[in-house]
Design a protein around this motif. Sequence first.
Motif, PDB file in Angstrom:
ATOM      1  N   ARG A 198      47.175  39.660  42.387  1.00 48.60           N
ATOM      2  CA  ARG A 198      46.472  38.574  41.712  1.00 48.60           C
ATOM      3  C   ARG A 198      44.991  38.904  41.564  1.00 48.60           C
ATOM      4  O   ARG A 198      44.481  39.812  42.218  1.00 48.60           O
ATOM      5  N   CYS A 199      44.320  38.122  40.714  1.00 46.01           N
ATOM      6  CA  CYS A 199      42.869  38.251  40.571  1.00 46.01           C
ATOM      7  C   CYS A 199      42.200  37.714  41.842  1.00 46.01           C
ATOM      8  O   CYS A 199      42.812  36.976  42.609  1.00 46.01           O
ATOM      9  N   LYS A 200      40.945  38.076  42.035  1.00 46.79           N
ATOM     10  CA  LYS A 200      40.172  37.570  43.177  1.00 46.79           C
ATOM     11  C   LYS A 200      40.199  36.040  43.230  1.00 46.79           C
ATOM     12  O   LYS A 200      40.218  35.431  44.291  1.00 46.79           O
ATOM     13  N   CYS A 201      40.194  35.421  42.049  1.00 47.10           N
ATOM     14  CA  CYS A 201      40.167  33.956  41.988  1.00 47.10           C
ATOM     15  C   CYS A 201      41.539  33.348  42.250  1.00 47.10           C
ATOM     16  O   CYS A 201      41.686  32.127  42.267  1.00 47.10           O
ATOM     17  N   GLY A 202      42.564  34.183  42.458  1.00 48.49           N
ATOM     18  CA  GLY A 202      43.898  33.687  42.753  1.00 48.49           C
ATOM     19  C   GLY A 202      44.796  33.582  41.537  1.00 48.49           C
ATOM     20  O   GLY A 202      45.995  33.381  41.661  1.00 48.49           O
ATOM     21  N   TYR A 213      42.009  41.582  32.010  1.00 47.85           N
ATOM     22  CA  TYR A 213      40.934  40.619  32.226  1.00 47.85           C
ATOM     23  C   TYR A 213      41.560  39.304  32.656  1.00 47.85           C
ATOM     24  O   TYR A 213      42.553  38.856  32.058  1.00 47.85           O
ATOM     25  N   CYS A 214      40.974  38.699  33.684  1.00 41.15           N
ATOM     26  CA  CYS A 214      41.490  37.425  34.181  1.00 41.15           C
ATOM     27  C   CYS A 214      41.182  36.328  33.165  1.00 41.15           C
ATOM     28  O   CYS A 214      40.044  36.186  32.710  1.00 41.15           O
ATOM     29  N   ARG A 215      42.206  35.570  32.822  1.00 46.54           N
ATOM     30  CA  ARG A 215      42.012  34.517  31.833  1.00 46.54           C
ATOM     31  C   ARG A 215      41.182  33.366  32.413  1.00 46.54           C
ATOM     32  O   ARG A 215      40.514  32.644  31.674  1.00 46.54           O
ATOM     33  N   GLN A 216      41.216  33.228  33.754  1.00 47.65           N
ATOM     34  CA  GLN A 216      40.480  32.134  34.409  1.00 47.65           C
ATOM     35  C   GLN A 216      39.003  32.459  34.571  1.00 47.65           C
ATOM     36  O   GLN A 216      38.135  31.752  34.083  1.00 47.65           O
ATOM     37  N   CYS A 217      38.750  33.579  35.306  1.00 44.41           N
ATOM     38  CA  CYS A 217      37.347  33.848  35.678  1.00 44.41           C
ATOM     39  C   CYS A 217      36.762  35.036  34.921  1.00 44.41           C
ATOM     40  O   CYS A 217      35.636  35.434  35.144  1.00 44.41           O
ATOM     41  N   HIS A 218      37.565  35.662  34.013  1.00 40.93           N
ATOM     42  CA  HIS A 218      37.120  36.764  33.151  1.00 40.93           C
ATOM     43  C   HIS A 218      36.802  38.059  33.899  1.00 40.93           C
ATOM     44  O   HIS A 218      36.281  39.007  33.329  1.00 40.93           O
TER      45      HIS A 218
HETATM   46 ZN   LIG Z   1      40.109  35.529  37.997  1.00 44.81          ZN
END
Ligand SMILES: [Zn+2]
Length: 858
Positions: free
Chosen positions: A435-439, A408-413
Amino acid sequence: MSELSKEYNFKQVEEKWEQSWDSSIYYFDWESKKPQYIIDTPPPYPTGNFHIGNALNWCYIDFVARYKRMRGYNVMFPQGWDCHGLPTEVKVEQINHITKNQVPREEFRRLCEKLTEEAIDRFHKSMGRLGLSIDWSNEYATMKPEYYVKTQTSFVRMYQKGQIYREDHPVNWCPRCGTAIALAEVEYDSRTSTLNYMHFQAEDGEIEIATSRPELLPACVAVAVNPGDQRYQKYIGKTVQVPIFDYCVPVLADPAVDSSFGSGFVMICTFGDKQDVRWWMEHHLPLRQAIDRSGRMMPIAGPYSGLTVEETKEKITRDLTEQGVIFKQEPLEQNVGLCWRCKTPIEILSEPQWFVRINAPEIKKKAEEIEWIPPHMRVRLENWTDSMEWDWCISRQRIFATPIPAWYCRQCHEVLVAEEDWLPLDPNLTSPLRRCKCGSSDFIPEQDVLDTWMDSSISALAVAGWPDRTDLRMPTQLRPQGHDIIRTWAFYTILRTQALEGIRPWDAILINGMALGEDGHKMSKSLNNFIRPEEVFESNGADALRQWAAIGGSPGNDIPFQWKEITAASRFQQKLWSIFRFSLPLIAPAEAAPGQVDRWLSAELDQLIVKTTEAMDKFQFDEALKAIRAFAWDVLADNYIELVKARLYGPDGPQKRAAQNTLYVALETLARLMAPFTPFLSEEIYHTLTGESVHVQSWPTAQNRPMDLAGLAVKEIAAAIRRYKAEKGMALNSPLPGIVVYSELDLETADLAGVANSPVESRTGKPLLEVKPIAVKPQMKVIGPRCKDMSQRIIAALNSMDPADISRQKEAGSIDVDLDGEIVQLPPQAVEVEVQTLSAGEAVDIIKVKEATVLVRR
Ligand SMILES: [Zn+2]
Ligand SMILES: [Zn+2]
């Protein structure tokens, strides 16, 4: 050749072959042109020991595997180990006096693996001793990366297809094990609890509510009443106040409320039971979660926060009673859902979990394409499929299991599921390769793991070469399993194979019963009806245990373990051994024209082959083994061998060689027919006869030899002569003055002469017989009442008359007796006439047999 021991030494024979067999003859050949027969063998939980129930199931599988191999199939009898899961974790916790959270994850996993490996070793030993023809080149263990890469691949593919999703949803939860469990893992048991009647404050007056779970009061989100309940119409649509917690909930009308239960009002909580979940979803109610993952009350429960469910129940009941809210209590019989593993009452919690979508119509359609043996077992699967209300919850909050390859992305979940070529992996030890979609590249690993059925439900796919082989061998041919796991293993396998490949997993599913104790109850140590396979290996051997499995009944039925069947099996082995021991020095394969009796035996052998083959094709192992036993015991030992003994011991010549060859073929064929059931004894016999292993031979084929009626008649005459001697109190080998056999079949006499130890003449046509009266027996009970004091004189007169004359008068209807000139008339029943049968003037006894008349000279 050294002489065979008189007693069959099962221990020596079985241990010798177990050590010397080359197990590579059982390997599946991926290149073979033969038709394939892949068995989707159950992978047992390797905990504890291989028990009698396992033995029963594995015997069935081995009968099929050995039979199909002999029938020319390229058979795969793989063996897997379903390593993961609660039973092992619970055991590790018990043995080491820890809980899973007291040691690092990796350390806990290592302890589980060690325990599993020890159990697998024990299973290997028992399985080898039982003589199973397992293909060890196709062994798998679900805890090994080679296997769980497949489980993870299946997860990724189903996620990509939208067949797996993550959602906040009510799930069944075991507070003791600290994990979600699937519907199929909930067991129900009836318990007595207390039904509490409480007052709730309404806008206008009070209502009465009955509940067995007052501790769920802080989780109450509504109360409901049946819309047809005339008593409570005025409350519908209004609100009531929850005692102690002092907040308002709506009064709903719902037809599922039973007006006759309690007061007619029910409390809806999140969540007391499955019905609460239904109402919660239908009426779009809010969530008030009062119980946490460890079974303790949450802050929403106010003064009870931090207490366990049980403590809260006790305390809140006391408080409510003191406040006068509870005004009545009565006992209540209830069905309570329990954790299948630890029997703790389950709770229903709403949690973010991973789910597999259940497509009930697809599953039922696939189930119809599969042959169910016995057929009625399909209904169990259908009923279960129809009862599914929720999707399959596949995430578990445990450690010893296949990791869910997600972060799970810590930034955007956002959730990130691994790509196929990253597998296998543990997200707690590896980071995503992108990386996550949010970078962001800051991830929280998924700590949940997969339900162990996620491993085992791809067993068919895995053994058939999925996902790597381009020539996937699906569907497999057979799934053998117990009826207790139709709703889990069978159901999930059909679901997953359909979801991943769009096909049925197997052509047929064979459902076996359970092994029960000798008393008919489930085997358990506490009932003292527990038998270990090793006890039987010691006392009677593996072949005897295998015969018990075969003879016990037809597939699907539960079978009690019975020592008397084990004893019967041993007796049969000894009988066969005695036949073999007698025959061995006398027999040899030879070219010689068979006689009538030889042709009869060959036809009987043909019939046995046909019968056994039909039974094996239908998985009726009991029928097959019964036919084999009857042939060996009655046809071969009691009849054929007795008939041909004279020829076997007699001078060399075509007749002797015909008997030698016929008996050789019968024994060689029997060894092959019995190879699936008694691999050790069959090997001993076959190998002694031919120098080759019986387990690479083909199944016997019937030659369609017609029944030899003359040979059959000779066999029946021999049996009749045996009975004749027995009735006369003669020894079976005592000679008779002579036997003449009349029959249209032109019977051969040599074997009869041998078995009767008497000269035998064979003639065609019917004998010319003369019946001669030789004595009369006056009947006192007729003469006495009629003639009173003349009786003695009448009897004396009768005794002095010619029996032939009396016989003629008796035929004519009355007998005249001359008492010194006075004629007395007697009825025909006043005497009995004793006759003698004569043939050409010689006294004979007559034995009537179908197709023949036998005269025995006196
Ligand atoms: Zn993210
Ligand atoms: Zn539990």
